[in-house]
Design a protein around this motif. Structure first.
Motif, PDB file in Angstrom:
ATOM      1  N   ASP A 111       0.814  -1.137  -0.017  1.00 62.16           N
ATOM      2  CA  ASP A 111      -0.031  -0.015  -0.188  1.00 62.16           C
ATOM      3  C   ASP A 111       0.869   1.290  -0.006  1.00 62.16           C
ATOM      4  O   ASP A 111       1.871   1.179   0.832  1.00 62.16           O
ATOM      5  N   GLU A 152       1.142   5.755  -1.072  1.00 66.20           N
ATOM      6  CA  GLU A 152       0.608   7.044  -1.783  1.00 66.20           C
ATOM      7  C   GLU A 152       1.645   7.393  -3.023  1.00 66.20           C
ATOM      8  O   GLU A 152       2.706   7.259  -2.840  1.00 66.20           O
ATOM      9  N   ARG A 172      -3.953   6.407  -4.011  1.00 68.46           N
ATOM     10  CA  ARG A 172      -3.423   5.384  -3.207  1.00 68.46           C
ATOM     11  C   ARG A 172      -3.421   4.089  -4.049  1.00 68.46           C
ATOM     12  O   ARG A 172      -4.498   3.709  -4.629  1.00 68.46           O
TER      13      ARG A 172
END
Length: 546
Positions: A127, A129, A168
């Motif tokens: 995960d 950004e 994201r």
């Protein structure tokens, strides 16, 4: 070249500036005919690859922008949709991008009043950004894992990275979907890249056009990052509102990315600051062209011709007027004036040749072409004129052709290649025409028009197996194009396969209902009368006499 090669890897330049250098270097190598070198340069763009597409859907006057045509929630290859002509279409893989890595829908579809969807599935090891950076021609909507992250209804031609959003990526598979719209403009293309939050390109992301299971994103705040060049000059203008140069450069940035409203605001300020400036008037012409505002464009041109007639722009505009009025003496005098003020140029040589041709002073035309070729042997237009002159003298393509071959050794020109192909076809050397086109396709594999050119040539010389191979190659690029199915039908018919010929004509009519040549051929194959035979046949000569 040295400057752009340094800029391409300059750590002080952001990835967008580096990309501009990459583009210029790549295009430069293409113009020299070095396509392998150009491809290596363009690979440094590190864009997202492996896209599938479905289209086209109705978009008259931008009406399709906010309509749900279905693909947003249906990503599977087997999903079927109804396009703008009522035909059933599905997702299919786009075989390749342009050499400069832009994915261009104009090669795949008729993009007039069209909405097109493209998608890819990106893998991420964690995960994180990232910055999703996009350039487009047209309107655009972007979804990441079915969450709408961008919606730009204005149809603009932008460069790389103009639309950038902080988004994201989820660990695992991420579905990236674009909706591209064209209505006011005739272009429809895109390029997508991903950078970390510091603006460094992420170069190792894997993607696939094949459907992969993915998790829908939970809603979160999407932040759009301002475009760095706009931000820079907006700050400079705010700091020094009376700085003329910064205002001009801000206008240049807005025009470059077709931000029409913002451009007009800056232009109004410049008009206040320098109402008699030819530079400002030239920028106003540029802005008016983006707006398709003929009235404003004409007004600014008249202003320059009256206010600054001996500027480079003013002289050029006055020449156009004199040429349109067929006032050859005045046109020649204007060229002489420009040369005396600004130096000789290839433009002047071409304009002199045009004037002499219009005056039918062919002896001087020949002399002028020779002079121009001696000065500018690397100019495509001059080379073409020299070739036409030699052809007129020799009446023999093979004796005149060396001038074209010499040019192509160090340059690439679609126009020059087309001249040779056309001459080969006229002189019966069709196999060489095929070889040339095949090489051209290798250099530019997305150019479907070249595939169809080859189909026609192979069809004419009864190389039906080769013609069918090129039809199938074209269908991989654009499987919903009626003309391609028409050509496939013609090849089947030439091979006496009437059943498949008839089926292809049906497909041609199905995907392109207004392609009446296919309709007429289908009627013949079905042993029906030609549509025009159903009308009363009149003897026009007799009617006239009576």
């Amino acid at each position: 070249i040295d400057f752009f090669e340094k800029l391409m890897t300059d750590p002080k330049a952001n990835c967008t500036v580096q990309s501009c250098a990459i583009d210029i270097l790549g295009w430069s190598l293409e113009r020299q005919g070095d396509f392998e070198g150009a491809k290596k340069i363009f690979d440094n763009l590190h864009d997202i690859k492996n896209w599938s597409t479905v289209g086209v859907f109705e978009n008259v006057s931008g009406s399709g922008f906010n309509k749900d045509a279905g693909p947003v929630l249906l990503p599977w290859t087997y999903n079927k949709f109804t396009n703008k002509t009522g035909a059933t279409v599905q997702w299919y893989d786009i075989p390749t991008a342009r050499n400069d890595h832009w994915w261009d829908m104009t090669y795949l579809y008729d993009v007039s009043d069209a909405i097109v969807y493209t998608q890819t599935f990106i893998s991420s090891e964690e995960d994180k950004e990232v910055l999703l950076m996009t350039g487009v021609s047209g309107s655009v909507k972007i979804w990441l894992n079915d969450l709408l992250v961008a919606s730009e209804s204005d149809e603009r031609n932008t460069d790389e990275d103009v639309y950038t959003y902080r988004v994201r990526l989820q660990k695992g598979v991420n579905r990236l979907l674009l909706q591209l719209g064209s209505s006011e403009i005739k272009k429809n293309n895109f390029l997508v890249r991903i950078a970390d939050t510091a603006g460094n390109l992420v170069k190792d992301l894997k993607s696939t056009s094949a459907f992969q299971p993915y998790a829908k994103a939970a809603p979160y705040e999407i932040k759009q990052a301002p475009f760095f060049a706009e931000t820079y000059f907006e700050k400079e203008v705010a700091r020094q509102p009376d700085n003329f140069i910064n205002q001009v450069l801000l206008l240049s940035v807005y025009n470059h990315n077709e931000k029409k409203y913002e451009a007009h605001k800056v232009l109004a300020k410049l008009k206040e600051m320098a109402p008699l400036s030819t530079l400002v008037a030239g920028k106003a012409i540029e802005t008016a062209k983006i707006d398709d505002n003929i009235v404003e464009e004409t007004k600014e041109k008249e202003f320059i011709k009256t206010n600054d007639p001996e500027s480079l722009l003013g002289i050029g505009l006055r020449y156009v007027d004199a040429f349109a009025k067929e006032n050859w003496d005045e046109a020649t005098s204007i060229i002489d004036k420009r040369d005396s003020l600004y130096g000789e140029s290839v433009t002047s040589e071409i304009e002199r040749i045009n004037i002499l041709s219009k005056k039918k002073d062919f002896e001087k035309v020949g002399a002028e072409i020779n002079t121009a070729y001696d000065k500018y042997p690397d100019n495509e237009k001059i080379v073409e004129l020299k070739y036409q002159k030699l052809l007129q003298q020799n009446k023999d393509f093979h004796k005149s052709r060396p001038i074209l071959d010499k040019f192509l050794k160090d340059h690439y020109s679609v126009n020059i290649i087309d001249i040779i192909v056309s001459a080969d076809l006229k002189t019966g050397d069709k196999n060489e025409a095929i070889d040339l086109l095949q090489k051209d396709i290798y250099n530019d594999p997305i150019a479907v028009v070249k595939y169809l050119q080859l189909v026609n040539i192979c069809y004419e010389i009864h190389q039906f197996s080769n013609a069918m191979d090129w039809v199938k190659a074209a269908l991989k690029q654009c499987p919903y194009n009626g003309y391609v199915y028409y050509m496939q039908g013609m090849v089947y018919c030439a091979q006496k396969d009437i059943i498949n010929g008839k089926e292809m004509m049906k497909k041609a009519v199905y995907y392109s209902p207004t392609y009446y040549q296919a309709r007429e051929k289908l009627r013949l194959l079905e042993n029906k009368k030609s549509l025009f035979d159903l009308f009363k046949q009149n003897d026009v000569t007799r009617l006239y006499k009576d």
